[in-house]
Design a protein around this motif. Structure first.
Motif, PDB file in Angstrom:
ATOM      1  N   CYS A 124       0.842  -1.189   0.000  1.00  0.00           N
ATOM      2  CA  CYS A 124       0.000   0.000   0.000  1.00  0.00           C
ATOM      3  C   CYS A 124       0.874   1.233   0.000  1.00  0.00           C
ATOM      4  O   CYS A 124       1.952   1.248   0.587  1.00  0.00           O
ATOM      5  N   LEU A 125       0.373   2.276  -0.630  1.00  0.00           N
ATOM      6  CA  LEU A 125       1.149   3.493  -0.757  1.00  0.00           C
ATOM      7  C   LEU A 125       0.254   4.699  -0.529  1.00  0.00           C
ATOM      8  O   LEU A 125      -0.838   4.770  -1.080  1.00  0.00           O
ATOM      9  N   ALA A 126       0.706   5.615   0.276  1.00  0.00           N
ATOM     10  CA  ALA A 126       0.017   6.893   0.456  1.00  0.00           C
ATOM     11  C   ALA A 126       0.810   7.932  -0.332  1.00  0.00           C
ATOM     12  O   ALA A 126       2.045   7.899  -0.335  1.00  0.00           O
ATOM     13  N   VAL A 127       0.114   8.808  -1.019  1.00  0.00           N
ATOM     14  CA  VAL A 127       0.768   9.793  -1.870  1.00  0.00           C
ATOM     15  C   VAL A 127       0.303  11.204  -1.528  1.00  0.00           C
ATOM     16  O   VAL A 127      -0.816  11.396  -1.054  1.00  0.00           O
ATOM     17  N   PRO A 128       1.148  12.192  -1.800  1.00  0.00           N
ATOM     18  CA  PRO A 128       0.730  13.572  -1.574  1.00  0.00           C
ATOM     19  C   PRO A 128      -0.251  14.018  -2.658  1.00  0.00           C
ATOM     20  O   PRO A 128      -0.121  13.636  -3.820  1.00  0.00           O
TER      21      PRO A 128
ATOM     22  N   GLN B  44      -9.019  22.926   2.991  1.00  0.00           N
ATOM     23  CA  GLN B  44      -9.159  24.117   2.160  1.00  0.00           C
ATOM     24  C   GLN B  44      -8.439  23.905   0.833  1.00  0.00           C
ATOM     25  O   GLN B  44      -7.420  23.208   0.783  1.00  0.00           O
ATOM     26  N   PRO B  45      -8.934  24.536  -0.249  1.00  0.00           N
ATOM     27  CA  PRO B  45      -8.182  24.487  -1.502  1.00  0.00           C
ATOM     28  C   PRO B  45      -6.760  25.009  -1.272  1.00  0.00           C
ATOM     29  O   PRO B  45      -6.553  25.984  -0.554  1.00  0.00           O
ATOM     30  N   GLY B  46      -5.802  24.309  -1.863  1.00  0.00           N
ATOM     31  CA  GLY B  46      -4.400  24.669  -1.688  1.00  0.00           C
ATOM     32  C   GLY B  46      -3.695  23.839  -0.630  1.00  0.00           C
ATOM     33  O   GLY B  46      -2.469  23.797  -0.599  1.00  0.00           O
ATOM     34  N   ASP B  47      -4.458  23.173   0.242  1.00  0.00           N
ATOM     35  CA  ASP B  47      -3.846  22.299   1.258  1.00  0.00           C
ATOM     36  C   ASP B  47      -3.241  21.080   0.590  1.00  0.00           C
ATOM     37  O   ASP B  47      -3.830  20.479  -0.319  1.00  0.00           O
ATOM     38  N   TRP B  48      -2.055  20.698   1.055  1.00  0.00           N
ATOM     39  CA  TRP B  48      -1.430  19.436   0.659  1.00  0.00           C
ATOM     40  C   TRP B  48      -1.779  18.394   1.713  1.00  0.00           C
ATOM     41  O   TRP B  48      -1.745  18.681   2.908  1.00  0.00           O
ATOM     42  N   VAL B  49      -2.154  17.202   1.241  1.00  0.00           N
ATOM     43  CA  VAL B  49      -2.556  16.128   2.145  1.00  0.00           C
ATOM     44  C   VAL B  49      -1.916  14.812   1.706  1.00  0.00           C
ATOM     45  O   VAL B  49      -1.519  14.653   0.552  1.00  0.00           O
ATOM     46  N   VAL B  50      -1.813  13.883   2.638  1.00  0.00           N
ATOM     47  CA  VAL B  50      -1.384  12.521   2.331  1.00  0.00           C
ATOM     48  C   VAL B  50      -2.652  11.715   2.076  1.00  0.00           C
ATOM     49  O   VAL B  50      -3.551  11.676   2.924  1.00  0.00           O
ATOM     50  N   VAL B  51      -2.729  11.083   0.892  1.00  0.00           N
ATOM     51  CA  VAL B  51      -3.932  10.354   0.485  1.00  0.00           C
ATOM     52  C   VAL B  51      -3.628   8.860   0.401  1.00  0.00           C
ATOM     53  O   VAL B  51      -2.654   8.448  -0.225  1.00  0.00           O
ATOM     54  N   HIS B  52      -4.473   8.088   1.047  1.00  0.00           N
ATOM     55  CA  HIS B  52      -4.362   6.622   1.016  1.00  0.00           C
ATOM     56  C   HIS B  52      -5.754   6.051   0.790  1.00  0.00           C
ATOM     57  O   HIS B  52      -6.681   6.393   1.521  1.00  0.00           O
ATOM     58  N   VAL B  53      -5.888   5.207  -0.208  1.00  0.00           N
ATOM     59  CA  VAL B  53      -7.157   4.584  -0.623  1.00  0.00           C
ATOM     60  C   VAL B  53      -8.318   5.582  -0.643  1.00  0.00           C
ATOM     61  O   VAL B  53      -9.429   5.273  -0.214  1.00  0.00           O
ATOM     62  N   GLY B  54      -8.052   6.777  -1.155  1.00  0.00           N
ATOM     63  CA  GLY B  54      -9.100   7.769  -1.324  1.00  0.00           C
ATOM     64  C   GLY B  54      -9.394   8.630  -0.113  1.00  0.00           C
ATOM     65  O   GLY B  54     -10.281   9.471  -0.151  1.00  0.00           O
ATOM     66  N   PHE B  55      -8.666   8.459   0.969  1.00  0.00           N
ATOM     67  CA  PHE B  55      -8.865   9.240   2.185  1.00  0.00           C
ATOM     68  C   PHE B  55      -7.668  10.151   2.435  1.00  0.00           C
ATOM     69  O   PHE B  55      -6.521   9.694   2.400  1.00  0.00           O
ATOM     70  N   ALA B  56      -7.930  11.417   2.704  1.00  0.00           N
ATOM     71  CA  ALA B  56      -6.878  12.325   3.152  1.00  0.00           C
ATOM     72  C   ALA B  56      -6.621  12.006   4.620  1.00  0.00           C
ATOM     73  O   ALA B  56      -7.518  12.117   5.457  1.00  0.00           O
ATOM     74  N   LEU B  57      -5.407  11.565   4.929  1.00  0.00           N
ATOM     75  CA  LEU B  57      -5.090  11.138   6.290  1.00  0.00           C
ATOM     76  C   LEU B  57      -4.560  12.261   7.157  1.00  0.00           C
ATOM     77  O   LEU B  57      -4.797  12.283   8.366  1.00  0.00           O
ATOM     78  N   GLN B  58      -3.789  13.178   6.554  1.00  0.00           N
ATOM     79  CA  GLN B  58      -3.250  14.302   7.313  1.00  0.00           C
ATOM     80  C   GLN B  58      -2.774  15.372   6.350  1.00  0.00           C
ATOM     81  O   GLN B  58      -2.506  15.091   5.183  1.00  0.00           O
TER      82      GLN B  58
END
Length: 80
Positions: A2-6, A38-52
């Protein structure tokens, strides 16, 4: 594996969903696990969920590392 991506939030579409840019691909993601997306926020996404949320510098560093991994795994004839 599994991989989480920005990903970068480009639009918040509801209390629980947003559009995010994931390496040039726009996807709907679930943002219910993070505070005040908010638009412009960078998040870590895993299986379609923003985790942080993460800062842009960390996101760009991770994207560069993922790109380098992809290039090193490519067959030699496709490397530039």
């Amino acid at each position: 594996m599994c991989l989480a991506v920005p990903g970068k939030i480009v639009a918040v579409t509801s209390a629980d969903e947003a559009q995010a840019d994931l390496g040039g691909i726009q996807k709907t993601i679930n943002v219910s696990l993070i505070e005040n997306p908010q638009p412009g926020d960078w998040v870590v996404v895993h299986v379609g969920f923003a985790l942080q949320k993460i800062d842009e510098q960390e996101a760009q560093k991770t994207l560069r590392e993922l790109e380098a991994l992809g290039e090193s795994a490519a067959p030699e004839e496709t490397r530039s």
